[in-house]
Enzyme design. Structure first.
Site, PDB file in Angstrom:
ATOM      1  N   TYR A 262      32.680  17.292 -15.127  1.00  0.00           N
ATOM      2  CA  TYR A 262      31.075  16.246 -15.379  1.00  0.00           C
ATOM      3  C   TYR A 262      31.005  17.153 -14.057  1.00  0.00           C
ATOM      4  CZ  TYR A 262      31.018  14.492 -19.476  1.00  0.00           C
ATOM      5  OH  TYR A 262      31.123  13.656 -20.967  1.00  0.00           O
TER       6      TYR A 262
ATOM      7  N   PHE B  85      -2.133  -4.480   1.774  1.00  0.00           N
ATOM      8  CA  PHE B  85      -1.387  -4.489   2.934  1.00  0.00           C
ATOM      9  C   PHE B  85       0.693  -4.935   2.032  1.00  0.00           C
ATOM     10  CE2 PHE B  85      -2.992  -8.906   2.062  1.00  0.00           C
ATOM     11  CZ  PHE B  85      -2.298  -9.745   1.816  1.00  0.00           C
TER      12      PHE B  85
ATOM     13  N   GLU C 165       2.103 -16.108   0.904  1.00  0.00           N
ATOM     14  CA  GLU C 165       2.677 -14.880   0.846  1.00  0.00           C
ATOM     15  C   GLU C 165       3.787 -15.499  -0.300  1.00  0.00           C
ATOM     16  OE1 GLU C 165       3.136 -13.474   4.856  1.00  0.00           O
ATOM     17  OE2 GLU C 165       0.646 -13.924   5.341  1.00  0.00           O
TER      18      GLU C 165
ATOM     19  N   ARG D  83      29.904  20.924 -14.152  1.00  0.00           N
ATOM     20  CA  ARG D  83      29.537  20.910 -15.494  1.00  0.00           C
ATOM     21  C   ARG D  83      27.763  20.505 -15.336  1.00  0.00           C
ATOM     22  NH1 ARG D  83      30.699  19.265 -21.014  1.00  0.00           N
ATOM     23  NH2 ARG D  83      32.674  18.474 -19.835  1.00  0.00           N
TER      24      ARG D  83
ATOM     25  N   ASN E  73      -1.818  -5.320  10.172  1.00  0.00           N
ATOM     26  CA  ASN E  73      -2.039  -5.584   8.486  1.00  0.00           C
ATOM     27  C   ASN E  73      -1.396  -4.417   8.068  1.00  0.00           C
ATOM     28  OD1 ASN E  73      -1.657  -7.830   6.512  1.00  0.00           O
ATOM     29  ND2 ASN E  73      -3.662  -8.692   7.327  1.00  0.00           N
TER      30      ASN E  73
ATOM     31  N   HIS F 168       2.831 -12.922  16.273  1.00  0.00           N
ATOM     32  CA  HIS F 168       3.431 -11.808  15.434  1.00  0.00           C
ATOM     33  C   HIS F 168       4.842 -10.739  15.970  1.00  0.00           C
ATOM     34  CE1 HIS F 168       0.102 -13.873  13.349  1.00  0.00           C
ATOM     35  NE2 HIS F 168       0.960 -13.183  11.749  1.00  0.00           N
TER      36      HIS F 168
ATOM     37  N   TYR G  16     -12.511 -14.071   6.253  1.00  0.00           N
ATOM     38  CA  TYR G  16     -11.487 -14.305   6.709  1.00  0.00           C
ATOM     39  C   TYR G  16     -10.938 -13.044   7.844  1.00  0.00           C
ATOM     40  CZ  TYR G  16      -5.639 -13.874   6.460  1.00  0.00           C
ATOM     41  OH  TYR G  16      -5.110 -13.650   6.885  1.00  0.00           O
TER      42      TYR G  16
END
Length: 526
Positions: free
Chosen positions: A284, A332, A417, A287, A200, A88, A58
């Site tokens: 608060y 990844f 994915e 405190r 990646n 991409h 791959y």
């Protein structure tokens, strides 16, 4: 921030957020040692041998994502790597901050230099050239879902390697083609797997997390100081900061905050002045400073610890273990950081929330000697009333930004994915919340300094007194209305520049007053 030598050896030395920032700012030079280069060369040879053999692996001689079953010929493997950077590069939106882009380069070199990615030395040396010469690629902020690596931003980050995209060079944004004309550089011819190794990974998420760590630490440190100053201004009690209380519920963050605040109040005449007052307890927002600030400290520590694992990991895919073992896995995937970033985002918002409550408390006029709206002549003057409107707006905006990005997932890549982290969105969002927090703390700093003024001639502890003097050299006491936006801008600048932290450190060193706690190494070093 972490201390280190003047050189950092990528792939060998332990990277932290602080060291990464120092490399980005030019305080430390990153190098690749000969031993790391040997690992890189060996990993590269494995990839070349896989291509020669022709067995499908791959990303080396197959397509990507849903095209993982498509075999790529030996002759086309180089074209494939160039194509992946182009196809991409689909990011949109405003470019990310240049320091974040530079951090991405640094983090990517650290990962690739481990020797499990099959990258060529020449490619890594070109990335080092960009880092060392401050030639930073322009990267759009939107388009990553934080799962199959931060694909879109990393693609834009490395377009300049093949002669495409834009860069910042000498404070000017130019095309890479123009950069090559100026420098004589030529585009690289990426080999098998190189494009995939470059895009990646989790470096977009991690670079944002590095900035979250630095900015949130700055805010947490100043929140403690400003909170202590507000306690003095409103004559709050010191008892909620006693170690005897926190030893019975020993969260690290609570103990750390309580100890620091108590040390800042040490020797205070203001504290002594109301020792026998009839007030039983404070609201608060005063405190519970140890519990609230402490919880946010714990969240910061959680992110720091996870980020350091990530900064020293290999996050691309596939991983080249050796000649016989190449693994296509999911390192990844951004989930480990995505959830912690969301946690830190919530922790950031909570510091702003309690800060806004202290500002409101200071305006009520319920503390003896402190006038309503922090100004004696009100009616004709509105005093500090409207400053709290701004902090209320900012605190509310932050609450809306606290929905966890990591709770969402939208399938991509034709279902290959099918679960993504959205950590890239969480990282960007956390920095927006931090930007708002800096503004809230700036307004509380002004408000606390104004309340503090009404305790004169009584003195606080030496640290807080000197901090107040420093504030007054930048923003004067307000006895009537003025354009408070100008004061706020100066306050924001003080927060960003760590002005009161520097004063605290200088006074502590000069007077030999330590703010150290049993957990300082964890909370004050990154």
């Amino acid at each position: 921030m972490s201390d280190t030598k003047h050189h950092f050896s990528y792939g060998e030395d332990y990277l932290t957020a602080g060291i990464a920032i120092k490399i980005a700012q030019g305080e430390i030079k990153g190098i690749i040692s000969q031993s790391s280069r040997a690992k890189i060369q060996q990993s590269r040879r494995v990839v070349e041998n896989i291509v020669e053999k022709g067995d499908p692996v791959y990303g080396i001689n197959t397509g990507f994502g849903p095209l993982c079953t498509t075999k790529i010929s030996k002759e086309e493997t180089n074209i494939l790597q160039n194509n992946i950077l182009q196809s991409h590069s689909v990011g949109v939106g405003e470019p990310i901050d240049l320091e974040i882009a530079k951090l991405m380069l640094i983090l990517k070199v650290q990962s690739l230099s481990k020797g499990y990615s099959g990258i060529a030395e020449e490619t890594l040396d070109r990335i080092l050239y960009h880092i060392d010469n401050d030639i930073i690629p322009i990267v759009p902020s939107q388009g990553s879902v934080g799962a199959s690596g931060d694909l879109a931003p990393l693609s834009h980050l490395f377009l300049p390697l093949i002669g495409l995209g834009k860069v910042s060079h000498k404070k000017e944004i130019i095309s890479t083609a123009e950069l090559f004309k100026k420098t004589g550089k030529q585009p690289l011819d990426l080999g098998p797997k190189e494009g995939l190794a470059l895009i990646n990974g989790t470096q977009f998420i991690a670079a944002h997390a590095v900035q979250v760590i630095a900015k949130l630490h700055n805010c947490l440190s100043q929140a403690d100081i400003i909170g202590a100053m507000m306690i003095e201004g409103l004559q709050g009690s010191i008892k909620p900061f006693y170690k005897e209380l926190h030893q019975l519920r020993p969260f690290k963050g609570n103990i750390h905050v309580a100890s620091r605040v108590k040390s800042m109040l040490k020797g205070s005449e203001i504290m002594e002045d109301h020792t026998d007052c009839d007030r039983v307890q404070d609201p608060y927002s005063l405190r519970c400073i140890p519990q609230v600030h402490g919880a946010s400290r714990n969240a910061w520590l959680h992110l720091k610890e996870l980020l350091e694992v990530e900064l020293n990991s290999v996050t691309d895919n596939p991983i080249i273990i050796n000649e016989d073992l190449t693994i296509s896995g999911g390192s990844f995937h951004g989930q480990p950081l995505a959830m912690a970033i969301d946690y830190a985002c919530l922790a950031t918002s909570e510091i702003g929330s309690i800060s806004d409550r202290r500002i409101y408390l200071a305006l009520e006029g319920n503390s003896p000697g402190v006038p309503k709206l922090l100004m004696e002549d009100t009616g004709i003057n509105s005093g500090y009333m409207i400053l709290q409107y701004t902090t209320a707006a900012l605190a509310s905006e932050n609450k809306g930004l606290c929905f966890p990005s990591s709770a969402d997932s939208i399938p991509t890549s034709l279902g290959q994915e099918d679960h993504v982290s959205m950590g890239s969105i969480g990282g960007r969002k956390a920095l927006r919340v931090l930007d708002n927090l800096e503004k809230i703390l700036a307004i509380e700093l002004l408000t606390a300094a104004q309340a503090f003024e009404f305790r004169k001639p009584l003195k606080s502890g030496i640290i807080l007194d000197e901090i107040h003097k420093k504030i007054r050299t930048i923003v004067p006491f307000a006895d009537k209305d003025r354009v408070f936006a100008d004061d706020i801008e100066k306050g924001i600048e003080m927060i960003k520049n760590k002005t009161i932290i520097e004063v605290s450190n200088q006074v502590s060193q000069k007077e030999k007053l330590s703010l150290e706690t049993p957990f300082s190494n964890e909370f004050e070093v990154y």
